[in-house]
Design a protein around this motif. Sequence first.
Motif, short mmCIF file in Angstrom:
data_model
loop_
_atom_site.label_atom_id
_atom_site.label_comp_id
_atom_site.label_asym_id
_atom_site.label_seq_id
_atom_site.Cartn_x
_atom_site.Cartn_y
_atom_site.Cartn_z
N ARG A 58 35.60 40.11 30.66
CA ARG A 58 36.10 41.29 31.36
C ARG A 58 36.41 40.95 32.80
NH1 ARG A 58 32.55 46.24 33.16
NH2 ARG A 58 34.16 47.45 34.19
N VAL A 59 37.46 41.55 33.31
CA VAL A 59 37.81 41.53 34.73
C VAL A 59 38.13 42.98 35.11
CG1 VAL A 59 38.66 39.15 34.75
CG2 VAL A 59 40.23 41.01 34.23
N SER A 60 38.45 43.20 36.36
CA SER A 60 38.77 44.57 36.78
C SER A 60 40.17 44.63 37.37
CB SER A 60 37.73 45.08 37.79
OG SER A 60 37.61 44.19 38.87
N PRO A 61 41.16 44.81 36.51
CA PRO A 61 42.54 44.80 36.97
C PRO A 61 42.98 46.13 37.61
CG PRO A 61 42.50 45.07 34.61
CD PRO A 61 41.08 44.91 35.06
N HIS A 62 42.42 46.43 38.75
CA HIS A 62 42.79 47.66 39.46
C HIS A 62 43.91 47.33 40.44
CE1 HIS A 62 42.57 51.06 42.19
NE2 HIS A 62 42.02 51.72 41.18
N PRO A 63 45.01 48.09 40.43
CA PRO A 63 46.17 47.77 41.27
C PRO A 63 45.85 47.68 42.77
CG PRO A 63 46.68 49.60 39.80
CD PRO A 63 45.24 49.27 39.60
N ALA A 64 44.90 48.48 43.25
CA ALA A 64 44.59 48.46 44.67
C ALA A 64 43.66 47.31 45.05
CB ALA A 64 43.95 49.79 45.08
N ASP A 65 42.91 46.79 44.11
CA ASP A 65 41.90 45.78 44.41
C ASP A 65 42.26 44.37 43.98
OD1 ASP A 65 40.23 47.71 45.50
OD2 ASP A 65 39.16 48.05 43.62
N ALA A 66 43.17 44.24 43.04
CA ALA A 66 43.45 42.92 42.47
C ALA A 66 44.25 42.07 43.46
CB ALA A 66 44.24 43.06 41.18
N ASN A 67 43.63 40.98 43.87
CA ASN A 67 44.33 40.00 44.68
C ASN A 67 43.80 38.62 44.32
OD1 ASN A 67 42.12 39.26 46.60
ND2 ASN A 67 42.35 41.38 47.26
N GLU A 68 44.54 37.60 44.68
CA GLU A 68 44.16 36.24 44.31
C GLU A 68 42.78 35.88 44.84
OE1 GLU A 68 47.34 33.88 45.85
OE2 GLU A 68 48.74 34.52 44.29
N SER A 69 42.55 36.13 46.11
CA SER A 69 41.31 35.73 46.76
C SER A 69 40.08 36.34 46.10
CB SER A 69 41.37 36.11 48.24
OG SER A 69 40.15 35.82 48.88
N ASN A 70 40.08 37.65 45.91
CA ASN A 70 38.90 38.29 45.31
C ASN A 70 38.67 37.84 43.89
OD1 ASN A 70 37.78 39.70 47.41
ND2 ASN A 70 38.68 41.65 46.86
N ASN A 71 39.72 37.67 43.11
CA ASN A 71 39.55 37.20 41.74
C ASN A 71 39.01 35.77 41.72
OD1 ASN A 71 40.49 39.13 39.55
ND2 ASN A 71 42.06 39.37 41.10
#
Length: 123
Positions: free
Chosen positions: A88-101
Amino acid sequence: MSALDTFLAALPITGVNVRVGSPGNCGGVMLAFIDIAAASDYQFVDATPPNEDQELADFCVTNVRIGIDDELRAHFGALPPIEVTVNRVSPHPADANESNNQRAGSHAVREALRRAGLADLVP
């Protein structure tokens, strides 16, 4: 015993769940839920469920993998003979960015190292 031998002897390590970031910062929040098992060579499995925004979910998984792979190489010099399954990951449009992932992937490996008794390797 080497760190890699200790890590491999501790496998499988399941239910590694990490969260990076916080709702109050501009970087957002990312999650990674992984399992690690022994394998004959390095394998990465995307077992995340289908998502209504599959492109964003795939972006998250790709970057979680980069974080996982980079962290494993940092500790072992190469990708070890393990199977990493991302559940599982959290593909939220406001939070998803390369660095945090990527940080989520890195932190998941660090948590697995702690569970394997290798906390001294983790910053």
